[in-house]
Every structure is written in C-alpha cells, then in structure tokens.
Scaffold this active site. Structure first.
Site, PDB file in Angstrom:
ATOM      1  N   GLU A 250       0.730   7.090   4.036  1.00  0.00           N
ATOM      2  CA  GLU A 250       1.132   6.422   2.796  1.00  0.00           C
ATOM      3  C   GLU A 250      -0.023   6.402   1.808  1.00  0.00           C
ATOM      4  O   GLU A 250      -1.191   6.384   2.209  1.00  0.00           O
ATOM      5  CB  GLU A 250       1.526   4.960   3.095  1.00  0.00           C
ATOM      6  CG  GLU A 250       2.764   4.833   3.922  1.00  0.00           C
ATOM      7  CD  GLU A 250       3.185   3.369   4.084  1.00  0.00           C
ATOM      8  OE1 GLU A 250       2.878   2.541   3.201  1.00  0.00           O
ATOM      9  OE2 GLU A 250       3.808   3.072   5.104  1.00  0.00           O
ATOM     10  N   LYS A 252      -2.636   4.696  -0.589  1.00  0.00           N
ATOM     11  CA  LYS A 252      -3.301   3.386  -0.479  1.00  0.00           C
ATOM     12  C   LYS A 252      -3.535   2.841  -1.881  1.00  0.00           C
ATOM     13  O   LYS A 252      -4.234   3.452  -2.688  1.00  0.00           O
ATOM     14  CB  LYS A 252      -4.632   3.524   0.270  1.00  0.00           C
ATOM     15  CG  LYS A 252      -5.315   2.184   0.524  1.00  0.00           C
ATOM     16  CD  LYS A 252      -6.520   2.356   1.431  1.00  0.00           C
ATOM     17  CE  LYS A 252      -7.045   1.031   1.948  1.00  0.00           C
ATOM     18  NZ  LYS A 252      -7.411   0.090   0.923  1.00  0.00           N
ATOM     19  N   ARG A 257      -2.811  -7.859  -1.934  1.00  0.00           N
ATOM     20  CA  ARG A 257      -1.811  -7.776  -0.865  1.00  0.00           C
ATOM     21  C   ARG A 257      -0.884  -8.982  -0.981  1.00  0.00           C
ATOM     22  O   ARG A 257      -1.349 -10.118  -1.096  1.00  0.00           O
ATOM     23  CB  ARG A 257      -2.506  -7.784   0.493  1.00  0.00           C
ATOM     24  CG  ARG A 257      -1.529  -7.580   1.633  1.00  0.00           C
ATOM     25  CD  ARG A 257      -2.249  -7.246   2.901  1.00  0.00           C
ATOM     26  NE  ARG A 257      -1.327  -6.912   3.964  1.00  0.00           N
ATOM     27  CZ  ARG A 257      -1.701  -6.331   5.088  1.00  0.00           C
ATOM     28  NH1 ARG A 257      -2.961  -6.001   5.266  1.00  0.00           N
ATOM     29  NH2 ARG A 257      -0.828  -6.057   6.034  1.00  0.00           N
ATOM     30  N   ARG A 272      -3.659 -12.162   1.439  1.00  0.00           N
ATOM     31  CA  ARG A 272      -4.201 -11.596   2.674  1.00  0.00           C
ATOM     32  C   ARG A 272      -4.794 -12.678   3.562  1.00  0.00           C
ATOM     33  O   ARG A 272      -4.712 -12.618   4.765  1.00  0.00           O
ATOM     34  CB  ARG A 272      -5.288 -10.579   2.301  1.00  0.00           C
ATOM     35  CG  ARG A 272      -5.883  -9.849   3.467  1.00  0.00           C
ATOM     36  CD  ARG A 272      -7.097  -9.076   3.013  1.00  0.00           C
ATOM     37  NE  ARG A 272      -7.639  -8.290   4.097  1.00  0.00           N
ATOM     38  CZ  ARG A 272      -8.317  -8.782   5.110  1.00  0.00           C
ATOM     39  NH1 ARG A 272      -8.525 -10.085   5.198  1.00  0.00           N
ATOM     40  NH2 ARG A 272      -8.785  -7.991   6.041  1.00  0.00           N
ATOM     41  N   GLU A 302       1.622  -4.114  -1.980  1.00  0.00           N
ATOM     42  CA  GLU A 302       0.392  -4.281  -2.753  1.00  0.00           C
ATOM     43  C   GLU A 302       0.802  -4.364  -4.224  1.00  0.00           C
ATOM     44  O   GLU A 302       1.520  -3.486  -4.719  1.00  0.00           O
ATOM     45  CB  GLU A 302      -0.515  -3.055  -2.490  1.00  0.00           C
ATOM     46  CG  GLU A 302      -1.917  -3.199  -2.969  1.00  0.00           C
ATOM     47  CD  GLU A 302      -2.841  -3.917  -1.978  1.00  0.00           C
ATOM     48  OE1 GLU A 302      -2.395  -4.364  -0.910  1.00  0.00           O
ATOM     49  OE2 GLU A 302      -4.037  -4.019  -2.319  1.00  0.00           O
ATOM     50  N   PHE A 342       5.320  -1.870   1.449  1.00  0.00           N
ATOM     51  CA  PHE A 342       4.991  -0.964   2.560  1.00  0.00           C
ATOM     52  C   PHE A 342       5.405  -1.454   3.943  1.00  0.00           C
ATOM     53  O   PHE A 342       5.238  -0.728   4.917  1.00  0.00           O
ATOM     54  CB  PHE A 342       3.517  -0.559   2.540  1.00  0.00           C
ATOM     55  CG  PHE A 342       2.521  -1.685   2.554  1.00  0.00           C
ATOM     56  CD1 PHE A 342       2.310  -2.424   3.702  1.00  0.00           C
ATOM     57  CD2 PHE A 342       1.775  -1.978   1.417  1.00  0.00           C
ATOM     58  CE1 PHE A 342       1.383  -3.445   3.724  1.00  0.00           C
ATOM     59  CE2 PHE A 342       0.849  -2.999   1.425  1.00  0.00           C
ATOM     60  CZ  PHE A 342       0.651  -3.739   2.584  1.00  0.00           C
ATOM     61  N   ARG A 418      -6.677  -5.113  14.194  1.00  0.00           N
ATOM     62  CA  ARG A 418      -6.854  -3.684  13.938  1.00  0.00           C
ATOM     63  C   ARG A 418      -6.701  -2.986  15.276  1.00  0.00           C
ATOM     64  O   ARG A 418      -7.516  -3.185  16.155  1.00  0.00           O
ATOM     65  CB  ARG A 418      -8.276  -3.396  13.435  1.00  0.00           C
ATOM     66  CG  ARG A 418      -8.615  -4.088  12.154  1.00  0.00           C
ATOM     67  CD  ARG A 418     -10.072  -3.822  11.781  1.00  0.00           C
ATOM     68  NE  ARG A 418     -10.521  -4.817  10.838  1.00  0.00           N
ATOM     69  CZ  ARG A 418     -10.354  -4.731   9.517  1.00  0.00           C
ATOM     70  NH1 ARG A 418      -9.787  -3.680   8.994  1.00  0.00           N
ATOM     71  NH2 ARG A 418     -10.782  -5.685   8.723  1.00  0.00           N
ATOM     72  N   LYS A 424      -7.119   3.923   7.761  1.00  0.00           N
ATOM     73  CA  LYS A 424      -7.304   4.249   6.337  1.00  0.00           C
ATOM     74  C   LYS A 424      -8.323   5.376   6.176  1.00  0.00           C
ATOM     75  O   LYS A 424      -9.234   5.527   6.986  1.00  0.00           O
ATOM     76  CB  LYS A 424      -7.738   3.012   5.555  1.00  0.00           C
ATOM     77  CG  LYS A 424      -9.001   2.368   6.046  1.00  0.00           C
ATOM     78  CD  LYS A 424      -9.263   1.030   5.370  1.00  0.00           C
ATOM     79  CE  LYS A 424     -10.473   0.369   5.994  1.00  0.00           C
ATOM     80  NZ  LYS A 424     -10.783  -0.935   5.486  1.00  0.00           N
TER      81      LYS A 424
END
Ligand code: AMP
Length: 590
Positions: A250, A252, A257, A272, A302, A342, A418, A424
C-alpha cells in the site's frame, strides 16, 4: 482500603530502584484491595482518573492546590509558594507543612481509596462559574482530614506529578502476580489491554470474573484498540522474502493516523496514542457520516491535506497546521483533510481483528461509498515481485508520498505490536541510517561555558526494551540545540527531575540529573555502532559487555517533544538491533 495504607505503599514504590521489587510491592498492594476499589487504585497508580481516551482532566492549577494547602494547614500562601519554589514538589511541601501544622490534631485520617477518588472526580467535574472555589474547597477538605504522607500523594495526583515510575506493563504484571501468584497471566492481560486500552476496566474484570472475564473482553465501540505498527526492512527483496513470497503493498501516507468509531450518527476519532481527537477533525466526522455505509464500524486511515485542484497530497508540514485548538472549523473548511482508509477492525457487532488482511480489505472496500469525495481506500497492489514492489514504491515517492507499507496477506490485525505483518519502506532507508529514531529522555547535563546560562548542556536518551519493560540508554546528545530549545528543555526537564535513577531505567552512565522517562524526541543519527557505554541490547546481543550507541546524533523536528508518543511508544531496543543488522547488510551490499 484506607488511603493511608495505599499512600504508604506509594511511598515504598517511589523509593525502590528495581523493577522487580516494584512489581512485588504493587502486587502485594493490589492483593489487599477489593473489586469495588481496584479500578480506582489502578487509575491512581497510573496517575489518571480514567482511561486516557476518556479525556477526563483534573483541571486543577498549582495555584489552586497551594490555596487548598493554605486552608488545610492554616499557613500563609506566600510561605507555601516559597517552599514550593525551593523543592519544586508541592507534594513534599504538603507533607512537611502538614507534619508541623497546628491543625493536625483534627485529622483522623479516615478516607478510603474510593473517597479520595470521588473527591478527585468532583474536582475534575467542577466547571464554569464558581468552579475554582469548589475545586479548592474539595481538595482542602481531603487534605485537612489526612496524614502528611497521604497529603503528599493527594496533592501530587491532580497535579500530574505522582511519578511512581510504574508503567502499564509493570502494572499488568503486578496484577497477574496479585491474582495468580505468578506472572503467567501477563500476556493474556496485555492482549486484553491492547484491545480495550483501559487498565482500570481490565483490573475490575479480573477481580470480578477472573481469567474468564479477561478472555471475554472484546473489541467495543468507543474504546480505542492499540494500533498495529509497522516494522522496517531496507530492500524490496527482503520484504517479499519476509512476507512469504507474495504480499500486498500500500502507499504510505504521511498525516494523522485516525481510528474512526461510528455507531449510527455518532462518530469518534482516536489518535495513534489513543487520545480522542474528534474535535480536531469535523470534516472527517462529516465524511464518515456521509460516506461510510455501515451502522456500526471501527476502521482506520491516515488523514492528510490534499489539493483538490491538482489532485496531489500535501506534505506533512501542511497537514500539521490542522493540529490546533482554535479556529478548527474555519481551518477545516480552508484545508479539508482526506482520509485514506487502510484497515477495518469491527463491523456490525463483530470483531474483524482475526480475519486475514485480504478479507478485511474486501470488507473495507465494501463500506466506503463509491461517491465519497473525502474517504478513499488506500492504493494497493498485490505482488510476488520485488521489481514490481520497487516500481510501486518509486511511483509513490514521485507523487510526493513517504513510501510504502507492505502487508502480510494472511495476517490478522495485530493490535499494539510490530510483528512483521506490516513492513514499511521509506525513501530514506536506502542509505545508511538516515531514518529517524524516537528516543526517550532519561537524563540531562548542565551546560558549561556559553551554555551555563541555559542550565542545559545535553541529553541522555534511551530506547524501550519491551521484553524487560526497561528503558535502555543509547546516546548522549550534545549538539544541534537552538537557544530556544535549550531554554525549553531546561524548564521542562527541571520539573520532572528524579532523585535517583528511576527503577525502570538501565544505565551505566550517570547524567547530572535523572528525569522521569516521559518525553520523546526525534533524533537523526549517521549510524548505529557497538558501544560498551550503553545498555541498549547489552544483554541480548550475545556479547553481554557491549550495547549500541548512535554516531552523530542530533535532535530534529519543529515540535521539540513528540506529543503523540508516550515513553513506551519510542523506538524499541529490538528495532535498534534489527536496524543494526540491516545497516550491516546494506553497507556490505553497496
Ligand atoms: P511510522 O510512523 O513511520 O512507523 O509508519 C507507520 C505509520 O504509517 C502508521 O502508524 C500510519 O499512521 C501510517 N500509514 C500511512 N499509510 C499507511 C498504510 N497504507 N497502512 C498502514 N499505515 C499507514
């Protein structure tokens, strides 16, 4: 529990220098509290009145606390103020003054945790005309009935200066020990916390319904979910490899956010770091009502500024102008934001967190109206080829974006972590360490020479080790500060000085002053190097004597302190370890 006993526990927690000891004391304390008071006790330990997304503030200025102290002790306001100026801690002043106050005899110390908490709620709720008097009087009443140690914490709590040093993870671990005698429930509690973001609620569920209660915590509207986070890798090849040979890619977008919760005509937005930001985005609220075709939904995107005439996204410097408390309406009309959606987390009564990415994406596409002018599905391709990924990346950069986020097609939505399900790739990764790091300030140095006048000469910064729940040092930063920044840092940091190294900080270095780990700054450095001086990854590098340090670190960013990040949201030790390895690969490759 009597507040006196609670305050005595706080006193012990405050004085320990080891995290394990802190957990032991906290667990012992939690064990003695019953289910009717446990959520309040947990909020108080966190230093808040409710989950942060509720946005409930005390609204009590230092001056009001001084007035209350004056009423409760019969001491002159000037005396109180000068004492406070000397120690910088009104809690300590309160403890001292109460101990010597002639009015002391009258105090019977009969407040419970619940009673103190209720008074604090009363203080926070007082608003409008006459509210200042109500706040002062309420606080004075509690103080007058309390012992000196109680007063220390009763004053610090609404001023946001409790500073016990117990992070959320420590509290969760202590709850597990209190409930089961061991740490085994920590992961389960953490998972529940990632879904509901309310520690007080979790503690209450645990006390009332045990493990079953925790397992039954579900995604709920208007309780933000901890956002999924992206890892990084330096090359398209490594990304494709890591994601099993095929992945979604996707664009970025660099904006705010937004986690959007909608139920019927009610829309709320969370940032966020899980604060409610609905008021900042009237345009996104309206767009959600107009063009999201679902009764109940939680989705993410976003929000960024967009030039409708040229169909171009604007850089973050433009978008950030929307971050203001005044003229929000005018600004939202002048510069309306566009939401690039997203992910979807919840739809019409069902959690979508456990569905794989491609299923969630399908559903997300389905609920966004085709005619929407303000909400669009993020641009995405599915590919097996590093070449194609690279092409998409280059095109994204050319259209002014930051890069891409590659996503594992089979992965569920991983709240708060994560786990290489999102990776990313930004333009800056293509060289040495030119991506920025978010470091937490652990201590600071006094200025020498021309810097002496600012009482500031540099920072000791660190990263967060999630596994051990400790902050580890990685760098001293002594250059790149403007005079304004030095003044600002000196003033901010002097207010959060700690008497000694905080229990959750691991360091081999002693700065001139330790501070509570609360502020995050963005730092650029040339390289990560091995270093025997720093504790970052010292124990998991396989070489127990050596940690990591930064070469040529300097602070960047227009806003000195990252207000959107809590200390635990800073770059993690694991990320530094990964970056160090990537850096080695890139260096040998080119
Ligand atoms: P970073 O802040 O550099 O760690 O990058 C992760 C952030 O990128 C997320 O927290 C989102 O705010 C943002 N982002 C922008 N576009 C996307 C996207 N298509 N998918 C996921 N996150 C995105």
């Amino acid at each position: 529990m009597q507040f006196k006993e609670f305050a005595e526990y706080f006193q012990r927690i405050e004085s320990v220098s080891s995290r394990l000891k802190m957990i032991e004391i906290l667990a012992d304390m939690f064990k003695k509290i019953d289910s009717s008071e446990i959520s309040m006790a947990v909020y108080m330990t966190q230093g808040v009145l409710a989950a942060p997304y509720e946005g409930i503030e005390f609204g009590l200025a230092t001056k009001m606390a001084e007035d209350a102290l004056s009423i409760a002790t019969g001491k002159d306001k000037n005396e109180i103020e000068s004492l406070y100026k000397k120690s910088g801690d009104l809690g300590l002043s309160a403890e001292m003054l109460m101990a010597e106050s002639k009015l002391r005899r009258m105090r019977s110390s009969s407040y419970t945790i619940g009673m103190v908490y209720d008074s604090m709620i009363k203080i926070s709720k007082a608003s409008g005309k006459g509210s200042k008097e109500v706040k002062v009087r309420t606080l004075a009443e509690v103080l007058a009935a309390s012992t000196p140690i109680e007063c220390k914490y009763i004053i610090r709590y609404p001023l946001g200066q409790l500073r016990l040093g117990a992070g959320d993870s420590t509290i969760l671990e202590a709850l597990s020990v209190a409930h089961t005698g061991e740490r085994r429930m920590k992961e389960e509690l953490e998972h529940a916390y990632n879904i509901c973001s309310d520690l007080g609620f979790i503690a209450e569920e645990l006390y009332k319904f045990g493990e079953k209660g925790i397992k039954s915590i579900k995604v709920t509207l208007f309780r933000p979910i901890k956002p999924a986070l992206a890892e990084r890798l330096p090359t398209p090849e490594q990304i494709i490899d890591r994601l099993g040979g095929r992945c979604a890619v996707e664009q970025k977008y660099d904006g705010f956010r937004c986690q959007v919760h909608k139920s019927g005509n009610t829309v709320r937005i969370y940032s966020r770091n899980l604060e409610e930001t609905t008021d900042m985005f009237p345009d996104i609220v309206k767009a959600t009502k107009d063009s999201i075709e679902a009764e109940n939904v939680i989705f993410e995107g976003e929000a960024l500024a967009y030039n409708e005439k040229t169909s171009e996204f604007l850089p973050f410097q433009e978008t950030i102008q929307r971050k203001r408390k005044h003229d929000v309406k005018a600004m939202s009309e002048q510069m309306p934001l566009h939401l690039m959606a997203f992910d979807i987390i919840y739809l019409n009564g069902k959690s979508y967190m456990d569905l794989p990415y491609n299923r969630r994406r399908e559903e997300l596409g389905r609920i966004i109206s085709q005619n929407s002018e303000r909400i669009t599905l993020s641009n995405m391709v599915i590919t097996k080829s590093a070449k194609e990924l690279n092409k998409f990346f280059e095109e994204s950069i050319e259209s002014g974006l930051e890069g891409i986020v590659a996503k594992d097609l089979n992965s569920s939505y991983i709240a708060g972590a994560r786990k290489f399900s999102w990776i990313k790739l930004k333009r800056s990764y293509r060289g040495l360490l030119s991506d920025t790091l978010d470091l937490v300030i652990l201590g600071y140095y006094l200025g020498k020479g021309s810097r002496a006048e600012f009482k500031f000469g540099g920072l000791l910064c660190g990263v967060y080790n999630k596994k051990s729940d400790m902050f580890e040092t990685i760098s001293r930063i002594g250059t790149g500060f403007s005079e304004d920044n030095m003044k600002k840092l000196s003033s901010l940091l002097s207010k959060i000085r700690a008497k000694s190294k905080p229990a959750r900080v691991s360091s081999l270095i002693n700065p001139d002053f330790w501070v509570d780990p609360v502020y995050v700054v963005t730092v650029r450095a040339d390289e990560i190097t091995r270093s025997p001086m720093h504790t970052c990854c010292r124990n998991n590098s396989g070489d127990a004597e050596v940690g990591y340090a930064l070469r040529f670190p300097r602070i960047i960013g227009t806003d000195l302190i990252r207000e959107d990040k809590r200390a635990e949201d800073c770059t993690s030790s694991e990320e530094i370890d990964e970056l160090f390895k990537q850096q080695k690969k890139v260096t040998t490759k080119f």
